[in-house]
Design an enzyme around this catalytic site. Structure first.
Site, short mmCIF file in Angstrom:
data_model
loop_
_atom_site.label_atom_id
_atom_site.label_comp_id
_atom_site.label_asym_id
_atom_site.label_seq_id
_atom_site.Cartn_x
_atom_site.Cartn_y
_atom_site.Cartn_z
CG HIS A 85 -35.33 -20.62 48.14
ND1 HIS A 85 -36.42 -21.37 47.74
CD2 HIS A 85 -35.60 -20.26 49.43
CE1 HIS A 85 -37.30 -21.43 48.72
NE2 HIS A 85 -36.84 -20.77 49.76
CG ASP B 73 -37.38 -17.24 51.24
OD1 ASP B 73 -36.39 -16.82 50.61
OD2 ASP B 73 -38.21 -18.03 50.77
CD GLU B 74 -39.35 -21.45 52.59
OE1 GLU B 74 -40.26 -22.18 52.98
OE2 GLU B 74 -39.10 -21.26 51.38
CB VAL B 75 -31.76 -19.66 56.36
CG1 VAL B 75 -30.39 -20.21 56.73
CG2 VAL B 75 -31.63 -18.59 55.29
#
Ligand SMILES: *[C@@H]1O[C@H](CO)[C@@H](O)[C@H](O)[C@H]1NC(C)=O
Ligand SMILES: *[C@@H]1O[C@H](CO)[C@@H](O)[C@H](O)[C@H]1NC(C)=O
Ligand SMILES: *[C@@H]1O[C@H](CO)[C@@H](O)[C@H](O)[C@H]1NC(C)=O
Ligand SMILES: *[C@@H]1O[C@H](CO)[C@@H](O)[C@H](O)[C@H]1NC(C)=O
Ligand SMILES: *[C@@H]1O[C@H](CO)[C@@H](O)[C@H](O)[C@H]1NC(C)=O
Length: 547
Positions: free
Chosen positions: A270, A337-339
Site C-alpha cells: 500500500h 497487510d496484503e504483502v
C-alpha cells in the site's frame, strides 16, 4: 388483492409525539421503546415510570471539575444538545433543576485535562431521583463524558405537551470492551474536515473511543509532514491535504470527546503514493519487460517497500518519528497487510538477499521487514498495532503488539471465516481487535445493520482465557466509494450496531427490540445535525431531516 390500507394501524398512539410507525399489514416485530431510551444500552439500566419535567430556562449542569477543559466544554456542548427547541408549556410534574457532575480524579490545576488512553476508565453512575435531584459520578473525566451522553439521551421533548421530560432512572454503566473504534480511510478519497468532525460527534453519541485514521495508501498521501513537505505532492490536489494545523484540530476535537486518534501508516504494501515521492523506496518487481515492469494481475512494476536496504528503514523512521510526535496516542498502526509475495519472488535481488541471509522462504523477508520496523518504532517509545497478515504468515511480532483481524470469507472466497483466524491468533497470545465482520463499506438493501448487531466478538472456538485477549472491535468505512457526499449517511446509524455490541452487556441481543431504540438514536442524531440514514419507515416526531 390484499388491500394494504385496510390493515393500517397507528402504533404511535401510546407514545405520543415520539417516533411514529405505521404498521402495514404485518405487525412490527419487537417491543417499541419508550421515548428517552438510550443507545448503547447501559449495563445496569433501571428506568421508572416517574416523569420529571425539565425546564430549559431553569436547568443547569453543575460541576466542581469545570476547571478541567474536558468537563467544562462537555457541559457547554450538552447544554445546547439537550434543548433543540424552546419549551412552550408548563406541566404540573416535579421539576428536575440540575444535574450535578462529580469526578473523582482530574488535574484541578490543569486547563488541559489530558488524553484518553488505552484502557482508560469509562465507568459512571447516574441517578435521576424522583424528588428531582440528579447526580452523575465517575472516577475519570472519560466516565463523565459517557454519563453526560447517556443523560442527554434520557431527556426527551414531548411535542404535544410542549415540554421536556426525563424518567427517574438509575444507571450503572461501563463498557464491555475497552477498544471501540471507527476506521476511516482518507487515501482512496479525501474526507473533508467537516465530515471528520461530524463523524467524531457521531462517535461520541454512540460511545466509540478510537478513531483509527487510515491516513495514506497507494492512491494518495494527504498527510502534510514537516520532515518531508513534498509528500503531499502525492495528494490528489493541493487542497485535499491535512495540514499540521488540521491534524491538531482533529486530535483536539477528538480529545474533548474522549476519543483517541490512532494514525495508520501502512507499509510495506500500500505504498505507491509514497513511492511517487521516494521512488527508491520501492522494490523493483520483474515483470514481462524485466526490472521495474508489471506482470498483471500479479504486481505493478513497483508497489512495495524495498526491505533489503537501510535507506528504506531510515526514511520510514523519520516518518514514524514525526507521526508518533504529532499524534499523542501511545499507539500507531503500522498496517503490514496484503504483502503479496509474487513481486518479491520475481526479483533476483530478493533471491540474492535471501541467500546471503540464509532465508528459505519469502515469509522470512517479510519477517525481516516487520522485525526491523517494529524495533525501530519501539525505539521511538511508541506501541503498535498491525493487521493480522504477518501473524498468518508465521511472522513473530513483539508480544505486546495489538493485532487487527480483518479477513473474512465474505470479502474473498479464498479467505476463511473470521472465527478461524481469531482461534489461531489468540493461541499466539496477541491482543486482538476485531473488524472483519464489520466492513460497513459493504452495503446492501434493507436492515443490514442487524447482521452487524448479531455478531459477537467472543463467538468462536477458544478458551475463555484466550478470549480475554480480545480488547474490542472496529467498524470500518473503507474509502473507495465514499467521500464527503456519502460518508456520514452510509456509516450512521449502522455503526451504532457495532457500538452497542462493543459497549453493552453480552446479553443484549434482542435485535427486533433494538431496532426501535436504534431508530430513536437515528432521529436523535438527525436532530443534532448528523445526516444519519433511516433504518425503518417512520417519522422523527418533527425532527426529520430538512423537514
Ligand atoms: C417513563 O414513564 C412513563 C410513564 O410515566 C412510561 O410510560 C415510560 O415507559 C417510562 N420510560 C421508560 C424509558 O421506562
Ligand atoms: C429559544 O429562545 C431564545 C430566546 O427567545 C432564543 O434566543 C433561542 O434561539 C431559542 N432557541 C431555539 C432552539 O429555538
Ligand atoms: C522529496 O524530498 C526528499 C527529501 O527532502 C527528497 O529526497 C526527494 O527526492 C524529494 N522527492 C521529490 C519527488 O522531489
Ligand atoms: C545497515 O543497518 C544495519 C543495522 O543498523 C547496520 O548493521 C549495517 O551496517 C548497515 N549497512 C550499511 C551498508 O550501512
Ligand atoms: C525523532 O525526532 C526528534 C526531533 O526531530 C529527534 O530529536 C530525535 O532524535 C528523533 N528520534 C530518533 C530515534 O531518530
Amino acid at each position: 388483492m390484499w388491500t394494504l390500507w385496510g390493515f393500517v394501524a397507528l402504533l404511535a398512539a401510546a407514545v405520543q409525539s415520539h417516533i411514529t410507525y405505521i404498521e402495514v399489514r404485518l405487525p412490527l416485530e419487537g417491543t417499541p421503546s419508550p421515548p428517552g431510551s438510550p443507545w448503547p444500552l447501559p449495563q445496569v439500566y433501571r428506568p421508572s415510570d416517574k416523569l420529571l419535567e425539565v425546564d430549559p430556562n431553569n436547568f443547569d449542569i453543575r460541576s466542581e471539575a469545570i476547571c478541567c477543559d474536558i468537563v467544562d466544554q462537555a457541559i457547554k456542548r450538552y447544554k445546547k444538545l439537550l434543548f433543540p427547541v424552546n419549551k412552550t408549556a408548563e406541566s404540573s410534574k416535579t421539576k428536575l433543576k440540575a444535574l450535578d457532575v462529580e469526578v473523582e480524579e482530574y488535574e484541578d490545576k490543569a486547563e488541559h485535562c489530558g488524553y484518553p488512553h488505552h484502557k482508560s476508565d469509562e465507568k459512571y453512575k447516574l441517578e435521576i431521583k424522583d424528588d428531582g435531584a440528579a447526580i452523575l459520578k465517575s472516577k475519570t473525566v472519560w466516565g463523565a463524558l459517557r454519563g453526560l451522553e447517556t443523560f442527554s439521551q434520557l431527556l426527551y421533548h414531548d411535542e404535544k405537551a410542549g415540554s421536556f421530560f426525563i424518567n427517574a432512572t438509575s444507571i450503572e454503566d461501563w463498557p464491555r470492551f475497552s477498544f471501540r473504534g471507527i476506521l476511516l480511510d482518507t487515501a482512496r478519497h479525501f474526507q473533508p474536515m467537516k465530515v471528520l468532525k461530524q463523524n467524531l460527534d457521531a462517535m461520541s453519541y454512540s460511545k466509540f473511543n478510537v478513531f483509527h485514521w487510515h491516513l495514506v495508501d497507494d492512491q494518495s498521501w494527504p498527510y502534510e509532514m514537516e520532515v518531508f513537505p513534498n509528500l503531499t505532492d502525492a495528494a490528489y490536489h493541493p487542497k485535499q491535504i491535512y495540514t499540521q494545523e488540521n491534524l491538531r484540530e482533529i486530535i483536539e476535537y477528538a480529545r474533548l470527546r474522549g476519543i483517541r486518534v490512532i494514525p495508520e501508516i501502512d507499509t510495506p504494501g500500500h505504498t505507491q503514493a509514497i513511492g511517487k515521492i521516494f521512488p527508491k523506496l520501492l522494490t523493483p518487481c520483474y515483470g514481462e519487460g524485466g526490472k521495474g515492469t508489471s506482470r498483471h494481475p500479479d504486481f505493478a512494476g513497483f508497489e512495495m517497500l524495498n526491505p533489503m536496504q537501510n535507506y528504506t528503514y531510515d526514511v520510514m523512521k523519520e516518518i514514524f518519528n514525526e507521526t508518533t510526535r504529532t499524534f499523542p496516542d501511545e499507539y500507531i498502526h503500522l498496517g503490514m497487510d496484503e504483502v503479496y509475495y509474487k513481486c518479491w519472488e520475481s526479483s533476483p535481488e530478493i533471491a540474492e538477499f535471501m541467500a546471503k541471509n540464509e532465508m528459505k522462504k519469502v515469509a522470512e523477508v517479510e519477517q525481516h521487514y516487520v522485525r526491523r520496523t517494529l524495533d525501530s518504532v519501539k525505539n521511538l517509545g511508541a506501541k503498535y498495532m498491525i493487521w493480522q497478515d504477518p501473524i498468518d504468515n508465521g511472522v513473530k511480532a513483539a508480544p505486546d503488539t495489538l493485532v487487527g483481524v480483518w479477513k473474512d470469507v465474505y470479502l474473498d472466497s479464498k479467505l476463511l471465516p473470521w472465527q478461524t483466524y481469531m482461534s489461531r491468533i489468540v493461541k499466539h497470545g496477541y491482543q486482538l481487535v476485531l473488524s472483519a465482520p464489520w466492513y460497513l463499506n459493504y452495503i446492501s438493501y434493507g436492515e443490514d445493520w442487524k447482521k452487524y448487531y448479531n455478531i459477537d466478538p467472543r463467538d468462536f472456538e477458544a478458551t475463555d482465557e484466550d478470549k480475554d485477549l480480545i480488547i474490542g472491535g472496529e467498524a470500518c468505512m473503507w474509502g473507495e466509494y465514499v467521500d464527503g457526499t456519502t460518508l456520514i449517511s452510509r456509516l450512521w446509524p449502522r455503526a451504532g450496531a457495532v457500538a452497542e455490541r462493543l459497549w453493552s452487556s453480552a446479553s443484549v441481543v434482542d435485535v427486533e427490540s433494538a431496532k426501535f431504540r436504534l431508530d430513536e438514536m437515528r432521529c436523535r442524531m438527525v436532530r443534532r445535525g448528523i445526516p444519519a440514514a433511516p433504518i425503518l419507515n417512520g417519522y422523527c416526531g418533527g425532527y426529520d431531516w430538512d423537514l
